[in-house]
Motif scaffolding. Structure first.
Motif, PDB file in Angstrom:
ATOM      1  N   MET A 152       0.880  -1.219  -0.569  1.00 22.25           N
ATOM      2  CA  MET A 152      -0.438   0.189  -0.056  1.00 22.25           C
ATOM      3  C   MET A 152       1.528   1.262  -0.385  1.00 22.25           C
ATOM      4  N   TYR A 153       2.055   0.982   0.912  1.00 21.99           N
ATOM      5  CA  TYR A 153       2.973   2.544   0.187  1.00 21.99           C
ATOM      6  C   TYR A 153       3.605   2.616  -0.248  1.00 21.99           C
ATOM      7  N   ILE A 154       3.772   1.987  -1.262  1.00 17.69           N
ATOM      8  CA  ILE A 154       4.720   1.768  -2.987  1.00 17.69           C
ATOM      9  C   ILE A 154       3.718   2.481  -3.979  1.00 17.69           C
ATOM     10  N   TYR A 155       2.412   1.800  -3.301  1.00 20.31           N
ATOM     11  CA  TYR A 155       1.154   2.410  -4.500  1.00 20.31           C
ATOM     12  C   TYR A 155       0.941   3.496  -3.945  1.00 20.31           C
ATOM     13  N   PHE A 156       0.877   4.547  -2.543  1.00 20.59           N
ATOM     14  CA  PHE A 156       1.049   5.999  -2.335  1.00 20.59           C
ATOM     15  C   PHE A 156       2.367   6.398  -2.873  1.00 20.59           C
ATOM     16  N   ALA A 157       3.419   5.634  -2.911  1.00 19.92           N
ATOM     17  CA  ALA A 157       4.779   6.510  -2.956  1.00 19.92           C
ATOM     18  C   ALA A 157       4.968   6.996  -4.299  1.00 19.92           C
ATOM     19  N   TRP A 158       4.418   5.518  -5.149  1.00 20.06           N
ATOM     20  CA  TRP A 158       5.026   5.509  -6.749  1.00 20.06           C
ATOM     21  C   TRP A 158       3.826   6.303  -7.438  1.00 20.06           C
ATOM     22  N   HIS A 159       2.808   6.664  -7.439  1.00 20.05           N
ATOM     23  CA  HIS A 159       1.691   6.309  -7.755  1.00 20.05           C
ATOM     24  C   HIS A 159       1.795   8.074  -8.870  1.00 20.05           C
ATOM     25  N   THR A 171      13.930   7.155  -0.848  1.00 21.33           N
ATOM     26  CA  THR A 171      12.521   7.447   0.477  1.00 21.33           C
ATOM     27  C   THR A 171      11.870   6.108   0.534  1.00 21.33           C
ATOM     28  N   VAL A 172      11.890   4.679  -0.325  1.00 17.90           N
ATOM     29  CA  VAL A 172      11.246   3.954  -0.471  1.00 17.90           C
ATOM     30  C   VAL A 172      12.360   3.113   0.628  1.00 17.90           C
ATOM     31  N   ALA A 277       1.791   2.516 -13.888  1.00 20.64           N
ATOM     32  CA  ALA A 277       2.315   1.140 -13.758  1.00 20.64           C
ATOM     33  C   ALA A 277       3.601   0.769 -12.931  1.00 20.64           C
ATOM     34  N   LYS A 278       4.067   1.777 -12.655  1.00 15.49           N
ATOM     35  CA  LYS A 278       4.641   1.966 -11.046  1.00 15.49           C
ATOM     36  C   LYS A 278       4.258   1.222 -10.129  1.00 15.49           C
ATOM     37  N   SER A 279       3.221   1.699  -9.548  1.00 19.28           N
ATOM     38  CA  SER A 279       2.580   2.021  -8.832  1.00 19.28           C
ATOM     39  C   SER A 279       1.437   1.182  -8.563  1.00 19.28           C
ATOM     40  N   LEU A 280       0.977   0.067  -9.678  1.00 24.42           N
ATOM     41  CA  LEU A 280       0.417  -0.896  -9.614  1.00 24.42           C
ATOM     42  C   LEU A 280       0.446  -2.095  -8.717  1.00 24.42           C
ATOM     43  N   ILE A 281       1.869  -1.865  -9.274  1.00 28.07           N
ATOM     44  CA  ILE A 281       2.980  -3.224  -8.194  1.00 28.07           C
ATOM     45  C   ILE A 281       3.057  -3.410  -6.633  1.00 28.07           C
ATOM     46  N   GLY A 282       2.076  -2.084  -6.398  1.00 30.09           N
ATOM     47  CA  GLY A 282       2.173  -2.529  -5.014  1.00 30.09           C
ATOM     48  C   GLY A 282       0.908  -2.857  -4.428  1.00 30.09           C
ATOM     49  N   LEU A 283      -0.188  -2.082  -5.280  1.00 30.03           N
ATOM     50  CA  LEU A 283      -1.782  -2.466  -5.402  1.00 30.03           C
ATOM     51  C   LEU A 283      -1.601  -4.476  -5.931  1.00 30.03           C
ATOM     52  N   SER A 284      -0.874  -4.588  -6.756  1.00 28.71           N
ATOM     53  CA  SER A 284      -0.810  -5.980  -6.885  1.00 28.71           C
ATOM     54  C   SER A 284      -0.186  -6.919  -5.437  1.00 28.71           C
ATOM     55  N   GLY A 285       0.722  -6.748  -4.998  1.00 31.05           N
ATOM     56  CA  GLY A 285       1.003  -7.181  -3.411  1.00 31.05           C
ATOM     57  C   GLY A 285      -0.622  -6.830  -2.988  1.00 31.05           C
TER      58      GLY A 285
END
Length: 451
Positions: A152-159, A171-172, A277-285
């Motif tokens: 969830m953090y990746i999704y918002f950080a890379w949105h 940062t991540v 696309a990059k933030s979707l990695i987090g959503l996929s997880g």
């Protein structure tokens, strides 16, 4: 607080410690190949897939020495120091070098074996026959929540980030390092359980040891047991039952690699998904985690009322994965696993759909939980008297195949990776059905003999 309350609190702390650690580490594994492709440096030539192959390969071999380490320094310190190694691996991404990247991969592989051996030991000494099922369920649930928070953090950080800059990466990974360290220090809150709360004579002797001399005797006894454990594991690995189950276990290693590292990379490489696309990695997880938790809860409870046996659940897992693989084949470009940093401009057989990609993430998690819950159940039933060496074989086979899969992920296009999983998954399911038939037959023979 009574003995049972203390041990329950210990299990909860253990679960939260692992949740924090693997919130950081699983998120790291999910994004590292994408991050590495975005890292422009003449000093770095590493591969996230190769790193994970090294980790799982070393992890597999290190299961032979892990019991000795845990016996000497105890489960609490074993988990703490292993946690520090995990944190070091994550921190390495703040400014990676090729030598530090692969060195850290080797050390994490050793730490992983020690960590999970210590976890099993600590879970055992804080459980009785009556509470081991409950405590395992609590630990599993808390561990699986790690898939939510980091992703969830990746999704918002890379949105909206098309390119992952050095600042984004730093940062991540600073944040993930801190989260991992919190998990490691939580292990110090675990209290020594009262002797009467422990189930085994070995655990009681450890807890009642007051002097250095008697502690050394116990450590020596436990260390002497390790070669016997290894020898027993080798004997079990060539039994008919374990050979049958090994194909199913090997499949869980292959699909573990796919859902934990390859599929997220594929989604991040799809330029047709746009800026997200990059933030979707987090959503996929997150969707993988939803499938894992739902499947683990439902099928874990079904084991208590195992009226129809394990076969229907495994067949459901195979069908679920086959549907997911077919949809991924249609939806994701074939070169996505090995595409460069700018992504792939190829299209598969349909117009790429984010919703379909996330549905496949959920199905991957659900199918994985089907296989793992039933494999854990049947291994525990078949090898009740030799559970420790049996599960050592389980982790060895799973880790070796995961390492192999991460290695070939550097080179194979998506459709070849899917084909390998389809073939091994089909053969593994057939072998599981035969193994379950052996269990049912032996149960009937036992019932007949008792009449």
């Amino acid at each position: 607080m009574g003995p049972e309350g203390k041990t329950l609190l210990n299990i909860i702390i253990l679960g939260f410690g692992f949740m924090f650690m693997f919130t950081a580490f699983q998120t790291c594994g999910n994004i590292e190949q994408t991050v590495i492709k975005s890292f422009n440096s003449t000093e770095f030539h590493g591969s996230g897939y190769t790193s994970m192959a090294i980790i799982y390969g070393v992890f597999s071999a290190s299961n032979l020495i892990a019991p000795s380490v845990v016996a000497v320094i105890g489960p609490q310190l074993s988990m703490f120091f292993s946690g520090l190694v995990y944190s070091g691996y994550i921190a390495m991404f703040i400014h990676p070098y090729t030598w530090s990247f692969y060195t850290a991969s080797v050390v994490v592989g050793i730490a992983a074996a020690i960590l999970w051996t210590a976890q099993g030991n600590l879970l055992t000494i804080n459980s009785t026959d009556a509470t081991i099922g409950r405590n395992s369920g609590i630990f599993w649930a808390l561990l699986q929540f790690s898939l939510f928070f980091g992703n969830m953090y990746i999704y918002f950080a890379w949105h909206g980030h098309v390119h992952i800059s050095d600042e984004d990466r730093q940062t991540v990974f600073i944040s993930l390092t801190v989260i991992s360290l919190v998990g490691s220090f939580l292990f110090f809150l675990i209290q020594k359980p009262d002797p009467e709360a422990t189930p085994s004579e070995v655990s009681e002797s450890l807890l009642q040891t007051e002097s250095t001399e008697s502690a050394s005797i116990v450590v020596a006894q436990l260390t002497d047991m390790c070669p016997l454990l290894t020898e027993k594991a080798l004997q079990l690995s060539v039994t008919k039952e374990m050979l049958l189950l090994s194909i199913s276990i090997a499949y869980t290693g292959l699909e573990l690699t796919f859902y934990s590292g390859v599929y997220g990379t594929c989604i991040g490489a799809m330029t047709q998904f746009g800026e997200d696309a990059k933030s979707l990695i987090g959503l996929s997880g997150i969707f993988i985690g939803l499938g894992e938790i739902l499947g683990g809860g439902v099928f874990g409870m079904l084991n208590k009322c195992n009226r129809f046996g394990r076969n229907p659940v495994v067949l459901l897992g195979l069908i679920t994965h086959f549907v997911a693989f077919y949809l991924i084949f249609l939806n994701i470009a074939s070169d996505a696993p090995i595409a460069p940093e700018e992504g792939t401009h190829l299209q598969a057989y349909i117009t790429p759909s984010v919703e379909l990609a996330l549905l496949c993430s959920f199905l991957l998690g659900l199918g994985d939980s089907c296989f793992n819950t039933q494999l854990l159940s049947i291994v525990g039933f078949m090898f009740r008297e030799d559970s420790a060496p049996a599960f050592a074989v389980f982790k060895f086979v799973q880790s070796i195949t995961a390492a192999l899969a991460f290695f070939y992920s550097n080179y194979l296009l998506l459709h070849w990776q899917l084909l390998i999983m389809v073939v091994v998954g089909f053969l593994g399911t057939l072998s599981f059905l035969v193994a379950e038939w052996v269990v049912v037959s032996s149960r009937r023979d036992t019932d007949y003999d008792s009449i």
